[in-house]
Design a protein around this motif. Sequence first.
Motif, PDB file in Angstrom:
ATOM      1  N   GLN A  48       7.203 -39.391   4.781  1.00 14.05           N
ATOM      2  CA  GLN A  48       8.519 -38.987   5.269  1.00 14.05           C
ATOM      3  C   GLN A  48       8.835 -39.505   6.670  1.00 14.05           C
ATOM      4  O   GLN A  48       9.998 -39.552   7.057  1.00 14.05           O
ATOM      5  CB  GLN A  48       8.634 -37.455   5.229  1.00 14.05           C
ATOM      6  N   HIS A 148      -0.061 -35.414   0.606  1.00 17.14           N
ATOM      7  CA  HIS A 148       1.330 -34.937   0.625  1.00 17.14           C
ATOM      8  C   HIS A 148       2.145 -35.945  -0.201  1.00 17.14           C
ATOM      9  O   HIS A 148       3.053 -36.591   0.303  1.00 17.14           O
ATOM     10  CB  HIS A 148       1.823 -34.803   2.062  1.00 17.14           C
ATOM     11  N   TRP A 149       1.682 -36.146  -1.437  1.00 17.15           N
ATOM     12  CA  TRP A 149       2.453 -36.776  -2.511  1.00 17.15           C
ATOM     13  C   TRP A 149       2.421 -38.303  -2.587  1.00 17.15           C
ATOM     14  O   TRP A 149       2.959 -38.873  -3.536  1.00 17.15           O
ATOM     15  CB  TRP A 149       3.925 -36.327  -2.498  1.00 17.15           C
ATOM     16  N   ASN A 192      -0.769 -30.709  -0.560  1.00 20.19           N
ATOM     17  CA  ASN A 192       0.489 -30.043  -0.258  1.00 20.19           C
ATOM     18  C   ASN A 192       1.221 -29.773  -1.566  1.00 20.19           C
ATOM     19  O   ASN A 192       1.508 -30.710  -2.329  1.00 20.19           O
ATOM     20  CB  ASN A 192       1.375 -30.931   0.617  1.00 20.19           C
ATOM     21  N   GLU A 193       1.512 -28.509  -1.832  1.00 21.74           N
ATOM     22  CA  GLU A 193       2.399 -28.114  -2.917  1.00 21.74           C
ATOM     23  C   GLU A 193       2.081 -28.777  -4.260  1.00 21.74           C
ATOM     24  O   GLU A 193       2.867 -29.587  -4.771  1.00 21.74           O
ATOM     25  CB  GLU A 193       3.862 -28.416  -2.541  1.00 21.74           C
ATOM     26  N   ASN A 319       4.278 -22.394   1.906  1.00 23.19           N
ATOM     27  CA  ASN A 319       5.581 -22.992   2.242  1.00 23.19           C
ATOM     28  C   ASN A 319       6.663 -22.190   1.525  1.00 23.19           C
ATOM     29  O   ASN A 319       6.577 -21.982   0.308  1.00 23.19           O
ATOM     30  CB  ASN A 319       5.672 -24.444   1.756  1.00 23.19           C
ATOM     31  N   TYR A 321      11.019 -21.510   1.171  1.00 24.53           N
ATOM     32  CA  TYR A 321      12.370 -21.950   1.512  1.00 24.53           C
ATOM     33  C   TYR A 321      13.484 -21.024   1.021  1.00 24.53           C
ATOM     34  O   TYR A 321      14.407 -20.750   1.760  1.00 24.53           O
ATOM     35  CB  TYR A 321      12.607 -23.379   0.997  1.00 24.53           C
ATOM     36  N   GLU A 377       5.011 -24.313   6.129  1.00 26.59           N
ATOM     37  CA  GLU A 377       6.359 -24.895   6.187  1.00 26.59           C
ATOM     38  C   GLU A 377       7.389 -23.791   6.012  1.00 26.59           C
ATOM     39  O   GLU A 377       7.274 -22.957   5.116  1.00 26.59           O
ATOM     40  CB  GLU A 377       6.631 -25.899   5.055  1.00 26.59           C
ATOM     41  N   TRP A 423       9.259 -26.592   9.496  1.00 26.35           N
ATOM     42  CA  TRP A 423       9.558 -27.844   8.806  1.00 26.35           C
ATOM     43  C   TRP A 423      10.960 -28.226   9.216  1.00 26.35           C
ATOM     44  O   TRP A 423      11.891 -27.526   8.846  1.00 26.35           O
ATOM     45  CB  TRP A 423       9.471 -27.734   7.283  1.00 26.35           C
ATOM     46  N   GLU A 430      13.840 -37.084   3.171  1.00 28.72           N
ATOM     47  CA  GLU A 430      13.715 -35.866   2.370  1.00 28.72           C
ATOM     48  C   GLU A 430      13.653 -36.216   0.869  1.00 28.72           C
ATOM     49  O   GLU A 430      14.524 -35.872   0.092  1.00 28.72           O
ATOM     50  CB  GLU A 430      14.851 -34.893   2.715  1.00 28.72           C
ATOM     51  N   TRP A 431      12.613 -36.964   0.505  1.00 26.45           N
ATOM     52  CA  TRP A 431      12.309 -37.256  -0.901  1.00 26.45           C
ATOM     53  C   TRP A 431      13.558 -37.691  -1.670  1.00 26.45           C
ATOM     54  O   TRP A 431      14.259 -38.597  -1.229  1.00 26.45           O
ATOM     55  CB  TRP A 431      11.583 -36.052  -1.532  1.00 26.45           C
ATOM     56  N   PHE A 439      16.243 -31.797   8.253  1.00 22.57           N
ATOM     57  CA  PHE A 439      15.405 -30.603   8.403  1.00 22.57           C
ATOM     58  C   PHE A 439      14.768 -30.487   9.786  1.00 22.57           C
ATOM     59  O   PHE A 439      14.060 -29.525  10.057  1.00 22.57           O
ATOM     60  CB  PHE A 439      14.260 -30.634   7.381  1.00 22.57           C
TER      61      PHE A 439
HETATM   62  C1  FCB Z   1       8.666 -29.215   0.834  1.00 18.18           C
HETATM   63  C2  FCB Z   1       7.854 -30.440   1.153  1.00 18.18           C
HETATM   64  C3  FCB Z   1       8.260 -31.113   2.438  1.00 18.18           C
HETATM   65  C4  FCB Z   1       9.759 -31.090   2.633  1.00 18.18           C
HETATM   66  C5  FCB Z   1      10.315 -29.714   2.445  1.00 18.18           C
HETATM   67  C6  FCB Z   1      11.802 -29.591   2.674  1.00 18.18           C
HETATM   68  O1  FCB Z   1       8.655 -28.992  -0.538  1.00 18.18           O
HETATM   69  O2  FCB Z   1       6.486 -30.120   1.262  1.00 18.18           O
HETATM   70  O3  FCB Z   1       7.729 -32.403   2.425  1.00 18.18           O
HETATM   71  O4  FCB Z   1      10.352 -32.029   1.837  1.00 18.18           O
HETATM   72  O5  FCB Z   1      10.021 -29.257   1.158  1.00 18.18           O
END
Ligand code: FCB
Length: 471
Positions: A48, A148-149, A192-193, A319, A321, A377, A423, A430-431, A439
């Motif tokens: 990122q 992280h992906w 990560n996730e 994490n 959101y 996050e 975060w 952002e992917w 962010f």
């Molecule tokens: C999470 C990711 C991070 C970022 C946030 C907004 O899922 O770990 O890389 O994209 O969302």
Amino acid sequence: MANDASAVFDTLSPAVSKGSLADPFTPPADSSLWRKNFLLGAATASYQIEGAVNEDGRLPSIWDTFSAIPGKVLAGDTGAVACDHYHRWEADVEMLASLGLEGYRLSIAWPRVMDAAGAPNRKGIDFYKRLLNRLKEKGITTFVTLYHWDLPQHLEDRGGWLNRDTAYRFADYADLMSCELAGTVDAWTTLNEPWCSAYLGYGNGHHAPGLANDRFATQAMHHLLLAHGLAVPVLRANDPASQKGIVANIGRGTANSDSAADQRAAHLFEVQHNAWILDPLLKGSYPQDLFELWPGTEPLVLDGDMETISAPLDFLGINYYFRTNVASDGAHGFRDVPLEGVERTQMGWEVYPDGLRDLLIGFKETYHNLPPIYITENGMASDDEVTDGRVEDTQRISFLKRHLAAVDQAIKAGVDIRGYFLWSLMDNFEWAFGYERRFGVVHVDYSTQKRTIKRSAELVEKFLQERKAKA
Ligand code: FCB
């Protein structure tokens, strides 16, 4: 649990939005955030922010491949340049330190540090050595995520996370990194996730590598968790002084009505988002309800795998959101029922701090061996602009304050939470949403790479200074 975290602290009060309050961020005097050992930091991830995708022997990752496919990422954006952090890391570390942030969570790009045969790529490794050494010189606590992906594309070409062998390759990578970087890392996080890697990557195809099959998702999850489980003892052997953990994203699901069917739907939502990852890690088994939601998707699990996956952790990264309001879909599952009139962010995600508190308290009740927690996050996207050299990100200030209040409430309810990472340190790739969604607590102008500290970061800095002065 009553929905009172938002009520305790001001939401977007007019005073905050005009910027006229002297300090709309500082937590109340009895908040656990004042504890000197509650770590406050910021997070980023390699793909990122780094850019420099073809430099110093870095190999392609699945995100280079995926983002090059038209239609996969908003506006056709890619991480090829991103925040150019690979070249600007020194100034970025200065910026982090100048904000008084105590912790930094970063990730290593696997395709930067190993070649396709598994041999070390010295130039890539040296980048992280320089970065981590500088962070240590600055007294910043380092949380390093191994995955992280950004899976090396050559591993995806052999099946990626659908291939059990990838888990063993990950353990080799963890071995190399922990031998090379021991002493500069305070906390290792393996993944990560995994929910996003498994479900968005292999279940619905919204993320790289873009496959869409529920059976793939459950098998990819199993191999991801196996990779984690194989890596932990390796990290412990090579770098005994550091903490070892994993980062899970969690989602709050609430029922649209009191009907038994909607209540069941909300339960299944949380099974799919939370228990799918946390049960194997903390109970050593997959939740059977998951296979009611997705019949016939049980992964192939070999003898001993669940013991490997559920070995004790030093910490769990969380994490969080937003929440999702759901109803029964009339069959096995749930469907989203977006609520009207609620506060949302630039992502369209509902601002719902109580969800964080309620989930944390629920985990403590469900998992008797719940390890200490770091919020690895939390944050929000807003359409921030620089005006006269300033960025007044008022919604983010309010968001952070309310979520930190939720964390404080969970601590007061007995959950062992040791820190919180914003975060993100700066706006970044952002992917699937590319650069449109911002962010960061620092604004990035992608045409000049100029960084501008947002008002939220100034207020966090001010709080950290006050806390230091009191200590
Ligand atoms: C999470 C990711 C991070 C970022 C946030 C907004 O899922 O770990 O890389 O994209 O969302």
